[in-house]
Design a protein around this motif. Structure first.
Motif, PDB file in Angstrom:
ATOM      1  N   GLY A  54       0.848  -1.184   0.000  1.00  0.00           N
ATOM      2  CA  GLY A  54       0.000   0.000   0.000  1.00  0.00           C
ATOM      3  C   GLY A  54       0.881   1.230   0.000  1.00  0.00           C
ATOM      4  O   GLY A  54       1.922   1.254  -0.636  1.00  0.00           O
ATOM      5  N   ARG A  55       0.528   2.243   0.797  1.00  0.00           N
ATOM      6  CA  ARG A  55       1.241   3.514   0.727  1.00  0.00           C
ATOM      7  C   ARG A  55       1.818   3.892   2.070  1.00  0.00           C
ATOM      8  O   ARG A  55       1.192   3.776   3.096  1.00  0.00           O
ATOM      9  CB  ARG A  55       0.290   4.615   0.265  1.00  0.00           C
ATOM     10  N   ALA A  82       5.182   3.137  -6.507  1.00  0.00           N
ATOM     11  CA  ALA A  82       4.234   3.459  -7.572  1.00  0.00           C
ATOM     12  C   ALA A  82       4.617   4.777  -8.260  1.00  0.00           C
ATOM     13  O   ALA A  82       5.237   5.652  -7.671  1.00  0.00           O
ATOM     14  CB  ALA A  82       2.828   3.566  -6.984  1.00  0.00           C
ATOM     15  N   ASN A 102       0.204  -2.949 -11.582  1.00  0.00           N
ATOM     16  CA  ASN A 102      -0.501  -1.674 -11.430  1.00  0.00           C
ATOM     17  C   ASN A 102      -1.171  -1.544 -10.069  1.00  0.00           C
ATOM     18  O   ASN A 102      -1.643  -2.519  -9.503  1.00  0.00           O
ATOM     19  CB  ASN A 102      -1.527  -1.498 -12.546  1.00  0.00           C
ATOM     20  N   THR A 103      -1.198  -0.311  -9.551  1.00  0.00           N
ATOM     21  CA  THR A 103      -1.857   0.017  -8.288  1.00  0.00           C
ATOM     22  C   THR A 103      -2.706   1.259  -8.542  1.00  0.00           C
ATOM     23  O   THR A 103      -2.586   1.882  -9.610  1.00  0.00           O
ATOM     24  CB  THR A 103      -0.824   0.354  -7.184  1.00  0.00           C
ATOM     25  N   GLU A 107       1.740   2.333 -11.998  1.00  0.00           N
ATOM     26  CA  GLU A 107       2.585   1.139 -12.110  1.00  0.00           C
ATOM     27  C   GLU A 107       3.726   1.182 -11.085  1.00  0.00           C
ATOM     28  O   GLU A 107       4.257   2.244 -10.772  1.00  0.00           O
ATOM     29  CB  GLU A 107       3.163   1.074 -13.523  1.00  0.00           C
ATOM     30  N   ILE A 108       4.092   0.002 -10.581  1.00  0.00           N
ATOM     31  CA  ILE A 108       5.245  -0.090  -9.670  1.00  0.00           C
ATOM     32  C   ILE A 108       6.526  -0.005 -10.507  1.00  0.00           C
ATOM     33  O   ILE A 108       6.712  -0.768 -11.453  1.00  0.00           O
ATOM     34  CB  ILE A 108       5.243  -1.412  -8.877  1.00  0.00           C
ATOM     35  N   GLY A 122       4.849   3.498  -2.222  1.00  0.00           N
ATOM     36  CA  GLY A 122       3.551   2.876  -2.460  1.00  0.00           C
ATOM     37  C   GLY A 122       3.773   1.612  -3.260  1.00  0.00           C
ATOM     38  O   GLY A 122       4.321   1.665  -4.353  1.00  0.00           O
ATOM     39  N   PRO A 124       2.566  -2.830  -4.019  1.00  0.00           N
ATOM     40  CA  PRO A 124       1.398  -3.669  -4.299  1.00  0.00           C
ATOM     41  C   PRO A 124       0.762  -4.164  -3.006  1.00  0.00           C
ATOM     42  O   PRO A 124       1.371  -4.108  -1.944  1.00  0.00           O
ATOM     43  CB  PRO A 124       2.011  -4.845  -5.070  1.00  0.00           C
ATOM     44  N   SER A 125      -0.454  -4.658  -3.113  1.00  0.00           N
ATOM     45  CA  SER A 125      -1.090  -5.250  -1.938  1.00  0.00           C
ATOM     46  C   SER A 125      -1.418  -6.717  -2.209  1.00  0.00           C
ATOM     47  O   SER A 125      -2.316  -7.283  -1.616  1.00  0.00           O
ATOM     48  CB  SER A 125      -2.361  -4.471  -1.573  1.00  0.00           C
ATOM     49  N   TYR A 129       2.799 -10.555  -6.045  1.00  0.00           N
ATOM     50  CA  TYR A 129       3.533  -9.434  -6.627  1.00  0.00           C
ATOM     51  C   TYR A 129       4.709  -9.059  -5.733  1.00  0.00           C
ATOM     52  O   TYR A 129       5.802  -8.759  -6.200  1.00  0.00           O
ATOM     53  CB  TYR A 129       2.639  -8.198  -6.782  1.00  0.00           C
TER      54      TYR A 129
END
Length: 347
Positions: A54-55, A82, A102-103, A107-108, A122, A124-125, A129
Motif C-alpha cells: 500500500g502507501r 508506484a 498496477n496500483t 505502475e510499480i 507505495g 502492491p497489496s 507481486y
C-alpha cells in the motif's frame, strides 16, 4: 522480568537476513520511525532495497490527517514504488525496471537513488507481486530488502514474503495500556505458533496445499481432499471426517473463530487432532477461542514458521495521550518471549 540488558541493537539483529518486513498492530505505532532508524544505521554499510505494502511515507496520514515522519534514503538505495509516489519523491533516480504491476497510484517502478532524499513509498497489496518485487530488488543489488507493512496487512509477515519480521505496537491502539500489551502478546502468540516438525507430515501437508483448500491426513498417511471453496464455511465437512483415525486437518487460507467454534459445538472428535495452517498470519482468532480450542484438546500448528525478531513500542499517540514509557516497555517485556525496544526513547 526478562533480562534485556545485553540485547544487541535492532540493526545487528537484522543483518543476518536478506529480507525483513515491518508490520504494525495499528496506524501511528512507529513503523516509519523504525524504518528510518534502520536506514540511518545501514548508511554506508549495506545496500538497501525498500518497498511498501500500500502507501507509506506521505507527509500527512491519509486516514487520520496527522503529520507523519518522512522516509529519508541515501544515494544507492534501490526502491520499488508506484509512479505517482515517485513524482512525490525528491530524489534524483535511475529507472531500473517498470514491473507491469498496477496500483491505484500507477505502475510499480524499480529505481536506484542517485542522491540522498525523501521518498514516498507505495507498493502492491498482493503477496505474489511482493514476492517478485523482493526478488527484483535483490537482483539489482540489494543486500537487505525491507518491506514496509500497512494497516492490518499482517499477511506480509508470511515467510513466503520475507525471512524475518519486526512487529510495531504502541499507544495509538488504545488509551488502555493493559489492553495494548494484551493484544500485542496475543498477536505475537498467533504469529509464532508452534511449527510442525515431522518432515513426512509436512510433505503430505504441502501436497494438500497444492491441490485443495482442506485435506485430512489419516493415521495410515492416506489423504482425503475436501471439495470446498474456502475454509470459512467448511466446518460440517470437516466434522464428518473426524474420527479415531484422523491425525491432521490441513487448512489453506484463513482460520476464523467461527470455524473452530462450529467444530467444537458439533463434535469432541477434534481432541488430539492437529490442525495445520500455512502460517500464523492465517489465524484470525481471539484469545478466548484459541484458549477454548487448545484447552479442549485441539492442537494448532503451522506449516511455515514466522520469525519475529523483535517488537518495537511507541508510548505516544498522535491523539495527544501517552503511556509511562518505562511501565509500557516493562509490561511488554514481561509478557513477550521476543526482544522489545522503545522506538521513541531509544531503548
Amino acid at each position: 522480568m526478562k533480562n534485556m540488558q545485553n540485547l544487541p541493537s535492532i540493526f545487528n539483529m537484522i543483518q543476518k537476513y536478506d529480507s525483513i518486513s515491518i508490520i504494525g498492530m495499528n496506524k501511528n505505532v512507529g513503523k516509519t520511525t523504525i524504518l528510518n532508524y534502520i536506514l540511518r544505521e545501514a548508511r554506508g554499510k549495506l545496500v538497501l532495497g525498500i518497498t511498501s505494502i500500500g502507501r507509506d511515507g506521505e507527509e500527512c496520514d491519509l486516514v487520520t490527517n496527522d503529520d507523519k515522519p518522512k522516509i529519508y534514503i541515501e544515494k544507492g538505495t534501490i526502491i520499488a514504488t508506484a509512479k505517482q509516489c515517485l513524482f512525490n519523491s525528491d530524489i534524483t533516480r535511475e529507472i531500473l525496471k517498470t514491473t507491469g504491476f498496477n496500483t491505484p497510484m500507477g505502475e510499480i517502478i524499480i529505481c536506484r537513488a542517485l542522491s540522498d532524499g525523501y521518498v514516498d513509498l507505495g507498493g502492491p497489496s498482493v503477496n505474489s507481486y511482493m514476492n517478485l518485487i523482493c526478488d527484483e530488488l535483490k537482483r539489482f543489488g540489494s543486500e537487505l530488502v525491507i518491506v514496509d507493512g500497512a494497516l492490518s496487512r499482517k499477511t506480509f509477515a508470511s515467510p513466503s514474503v520475507t525471512n524475518a519480521t519486526i512487529l510495531s505496537t504502541g499507544a495509538a491502539m488504545s488509551r488502555n495500556m493493559a489492553k495494548v500489551i494484551d493484544e500485542t502478546s496475543h498477536t505475537v502468540n498467533l504469529l509464532t505458533l508452534e511449527n510442525e516438525e515431522d518432515m513426512a507430515v509436512l510433505k503430505l501437508a504441502n501436497e494438500v496445499l497444492l491441490i485443495g483448500r482442506i485435506g485430512i491426513i489419516f493415521k495410515d498417511n492416506s489423504i482425503k481432499i475436501l471439495d470446498v471453496l474456502t475454509a470459512l464455511g467448511s466446518s460440517k465437512q470437516i466434522v464428518e471426517l473426524l474420527d479415531g483415525y484422523t491425525s491432521y486437518v490441513v487448512i489453506k487460507g484463513a482460520v476464523s473463530n467461527k470455524l473452530l467454534e462450529d467444530i467444537m459445538a458439533s463434535t469432541n472428535q477434534y481432541k488430539g487432532v492437529t490442525f495445520l495452517v500455512e502460517d500464523g498470519t492465517k489465524l484470525f482468532l481471539t484469545k478466548e477461542t484459541l484458549y477454548k480450542f487448545k484447552n479442549g484438546g485441539g492442537i494448532i500448528k503451522t506449516i511455515n514458521p514466522i520469525n519475529i525478531i523483535c517488537v518495537t513500542c511507541n508510548p505516544k499517540s498522535p491523539c495527544g495521550y501517552g503511556f509511562d514509557k518505562r511501565k509500557f516497555l516493562e509490561g511488554l517485556r514481561n509478557k513477550l518471549n521476543v526482544p522489545v525496544f522503545d522506538v521513541v526513547g531509544g531503548e
